[in-house]
Motif scaffolding. Structure first.
Motif, PDB file in Angstrom:
ATOM      1  N   ASP A 237       0.855  -1.193   0.000  1.00 65.49           N
ATOM      2  CA  ASP A 237       0.000   0.000   0.000  1.00 65.49           C
ATOM      3  C   ASP A 237       0.887   1.237   0.000  1.00 65.49           C
ATOM      4  O   ASP A 237       1.439   1.630   1.038  1.00 65.49           O
ATOM      5  CB  ASP A 237      -0.923  -0.003   1.219  1.00 65.49           C
ATOM      6  N   ARG A 276      -6.937   4.452  -4.149  1.00 63.74           N
ATOM      7  CA  ARG A 276      -8.127   4.028  -3.411  1.00 63.74           C
ATOM      8  C   ARG A 276      -8.640   5.225  -2.607  1.00 63.74           C
ATOM      9  O   ARG A 276      -7.900   5.836  -1.839  1.00 63.74           O
ATOM     10  CB  ARG A 276      -7.806   2.849  -2.505  1.00 63.74           C
ATOM     11  N   SER A 277      -9.916   5.530  -2.794  1.00 65.66           N
ATOM     12  CA  SER A 277     -10.475   6.749  -2.226  1.00 65.66           C
ATOM     13  C   SER A 277     -10.471   6.755  -0.703  1.00 65.66           C
ATOM     14  O   SER A 277     -10.384   7.813  -0.084  1.00 65.66           O
ATOM     15  CB  SER A 277     -11.911   6.947  -2.739  1.00 65.66           C
ATOM     16  N   ASP A 278     -10.549   5.587  -0.081  1.00 72.14           N
ATOM     17  CA  ASP A 278     -10.629   5.547   1.378  1.00 72.14           C
ATOM     18  C   ASP A 278      -9.270   5.681   2.047  1.00 72.14           C
ATOM     19  O   ASP A 278      -9.158   6.240   3.138  1.00 72.14           O
ATOM     20  CB  ASP A 278     -11.319   4.258   1.837  1.00 72.14           C
ATOM     21  N   THR A 279      -8.214   5.191   1.397  1.00 71.77           N
ATOM     22  CA  THR A 279      -6.884   5.216   2.013  1.00 71.77           C
ATOM     23  C   THR A 279      -5.914   6.164   1.330  1.00 71.77           C
ATOM     24  O   THR A 279      -4.849   6.432   1.873  1.00 71.77           O
ATOM     25  CB  THR A 279      -6.263   3.805   1.998  1.00 71.77           C
ATOM     26  N   ARG A 280      -6.264   6.665   0.146  1.00 73.73           N
ATOM     27  CA  ARG A 280      -5.375   7.512  -0.650  1.00 73.73           C
ATOM     28  C   ARG A 280      -4.055   6.804  -0.905  1.00 73.73           C
ATOM     29  O   ARG A 280      -2.971   7.389  -0.827  1.00 73.73           O
ATOM     30  CB  ARG A 280      -5.118   8.861   0.050  1.00 73.73           C
ATOM     31  N   ARG A 281      -4.134   5.548  -1.222  1.00 73.39           N
ATOM     32  CA  ARG A 281      -2.954   4.746  -1.502  1.00 73.39           C
ATOM     33  C   ARG A 281      -3.152   3.968  -2.806  1.00 73.39           C
ATOM     34  O   ARG A 281      -4.281   3.700  -3.220  1.00 73.39           O
ATOM     35  CB  ARG A 281      -2.647   3.756  -0.367  1.00 73.39           C
TER      36      ARG A 281
END
Length: 376
Positions: A237, A276-281
Motif C-alpha cells: 500500500d 483508493r479513495s478511502d486510504t489515498r494509496r
C-alpha cells in the motif's frame, strides 16, 4: 507540479530546523561577542576570517562536500493475498438439490476431484436427450447402409440414398448437440439426473456455502471456493506522496511479523492505476512462490521497495542557515576564511539534505557552528 510541491514541503521542513538552530545559536553568538571573545575580520568581498587566536576556531566544524548515494528504500505496509485469477468460485450450472457434499474448508483437492453432487431435473433431461440422440443416430446409420445396398442391387432410386444421407447428417448433428449440452454440466455424467461438481484446479477449499439437502435456486451464487495457493501476491500500500517512485520491475524485500527472521524477495509485477479513495494509496502487487503454502492470505507484511535514486551532494542539516528567506552555507575560500553562499535543496534524507545547486564536490563548508559566523 508534484516535484515542486514535494520541494516546497521538504523546503519548509528544512527551514524549520534551520530557523530553530539559528535562533538558539544567535543568542550564544551574541553573548560571546558581547564579551569580546569572538573577533572576526570582515573582508570587502563579504568574507569573514577567524583570527588564529580566536576561540571560535574550536567551535567550528569544517567538512568537504562529497557525492553520496542516498538511502534508496521505501518501506510501506502490505499484506499477503491470494492471486485473484487463482481463486475459483464453484457455481451450479442448473438448479436442483444438494444430495452429497464431499469436502470441508481447508481440504486440499485435485483437478477433477468431486466436491458435491446435485440432483437436477435439467441434468436428467440432458441425459435423456443424449440417449435419444444416440439411438436416432444408430437408426440413421443403419438406414443409410440399407439404402446404399438396395441401390447397388438396382432396387432403389438415388433420391432414397440422398434422403437417408440427409437424415444421417441431422442425427449426427443432434447427437453432438446433446453431448455438448450434457458435457456443459459434467463431462462424467451420472444416471438419474445427478450432476457432480468437480474442482477445476489443484488447490484448497477456502469456503463452503452449501449443505446436503439444500435447494439451489440461484445459479449465480457461489457454492464453494477453491484457491490455488502455490503462488500468492504481496500487496504493498503505497502512499499518494510516493506513487511516482513506484514502477513495475522494482526489486522488493518483505518481512512478516508472523515469520520472525524470514526475508522474502520479489519484483513489482503490476501497479493499480487508481488511488483508493478511502486510504489515498495505490496498491503494488508482488508475486511470491508459495510451494509449501507457508504464506497465508491476509498475513501482514512490511514491503521495502528499492528505489532508483541517483547519487548526489548531501550536506548535514546543521550546515544550513537562513538568510533573507534563502538557504545558505558558509564555504571556506581560504584557510579559516569563509563566505556565505546561497544553495538550492531538495529534500531531507535523515539528518542530511540533498543539494541541487550552489555547491560542488570538494567544497569545504562549515557543518557545525556556522550560526556563530552569521553577522546578519
Amino acid at each position: 507540479m508534484r516535484a515542486v510541491q514535494m520541494f516546497s514541503v521538504r523546503h519548509r521542513s528544512a527551514m524549520g530546523v534551520v530557523s530553530l538552530l539559528f535562533c538558539t545559536a544567535l543568542y550564544l553568538a551574541s553573548s560571546v561577542a558581547w564579551a569580546g571573545k569572538i573577533p572576526l575580520i570582515a573582508g570587502q568581498d563579504g568574507s569573514l576570517s577567524v583570527p588564529e587566536d580566536s576561540p571560535l576556531r574550536k567551535r567550528l566544524e569544517i567538512q568537504a562536500v562529497q557525492v553520496v548515494v542516498p538511502k534508496d528504500t521505501l518501506s510501506v505496509p502490505g499484506a499477503i493475498v491470494a492471486e485473484p485469477s487463482r481463486i475459483v468460485p464453484i457455481l451450479a450450472p442448473v438448479t436442483g438439490r444438494i444430495v452429497a457434499l464431499s469436502v470441508v474448508p481447508g481440504q486440499h483437492v485435485q483437478h477433477g476431484q468431486p466436491l458435491a453432487t446435485l440432483l437436477a431435473g435439467d441434468m436428467a433431461q440432458a441425459s435423456t436427450d443424449e440417449e435419444k440422440a444416440r439411438a436416432a443416430l444408430v437408426l440413421a446409420q443403419e438406414a443409410m447402409v440399407r439404402a446404399q445396398q438396395v441401390k447397388q442391387a438396382g432396387g432403389a432410386a438415388t433420391r432414397d440414398v440422398e434422403a437417408a444421407r440427409a437424415a444421417l447428417v441431422q442425427a449426427q448433428a443432434e447427437e453432438r448437440r446433446a453431448q455438448d449440452r450434457l458435457a456443459s454440466f459434467d463431462d462424467k455424467a451420472m444416471s438419474g439426473g445427478k450432476l457432480v461438481l468437480r474442482s477445476p484446479v489443484d488447490g484448497v477449499v477456502s469456503a463452503v456455502n452449501m449443505a446436503p439437502g439444500q435447494n439451489v435456486t440461484d445459479i449465480t451464487a457461489s457454492l464453494l471456493s477453491v484457491e490455488d495457493l502455490s503462488e500468492v501476491w504481496a500487496v504493498a500500500d503505497v502512499p499518494e506522496a510516493d506513487v511516482d517512485q513506484i514502477h513495475v520491475g522494482q526489486s522488493v524485500s518483505l518481512t512478516l511479523p508472523a515469520r520472525d527472521g524470514v526475508v522474502l524477495y520479489g519484483e513489482i509485477a503490476t501497479v493499480e492505476p487508481d488511488l483508493r479513495s478511502d486510504t489515498r494509496r495505490v496498491r503494488a502487487m508482488i508475486p511470491l512462490p508459495n510451494p509449501d503454502e507457508d504464506l497465508h492470505p491476509n498475513m501482514f507484511a512490511t514491503v521495502n521497495v528499492q528505489l532508483k535514486q541517483p547519487p548526489g551532494l548531501m550536506v548535514p542539516q546543521s550546515a544550513l542557515l537562513m538568510n533573507n528567506d534563502n538557504v545558505t552555507v558558509f564555504v571556506e575560500t581560504a584557510p579559516w576564511t569563509f563566505k556565505r553562499r546561497k544553495i538550492g535543496i531538495s529534500y531531507d534524507e535523515g539528518e542530511d539534505t540533498r543539494v541541487l545547486s550552489g555547491l560542488s564536490a570538494g567544497d569545504r563548508i562549515v557543518t557545525r557552528g556556522g550560526v556563530l559566523l552569521n553577522d546578519d
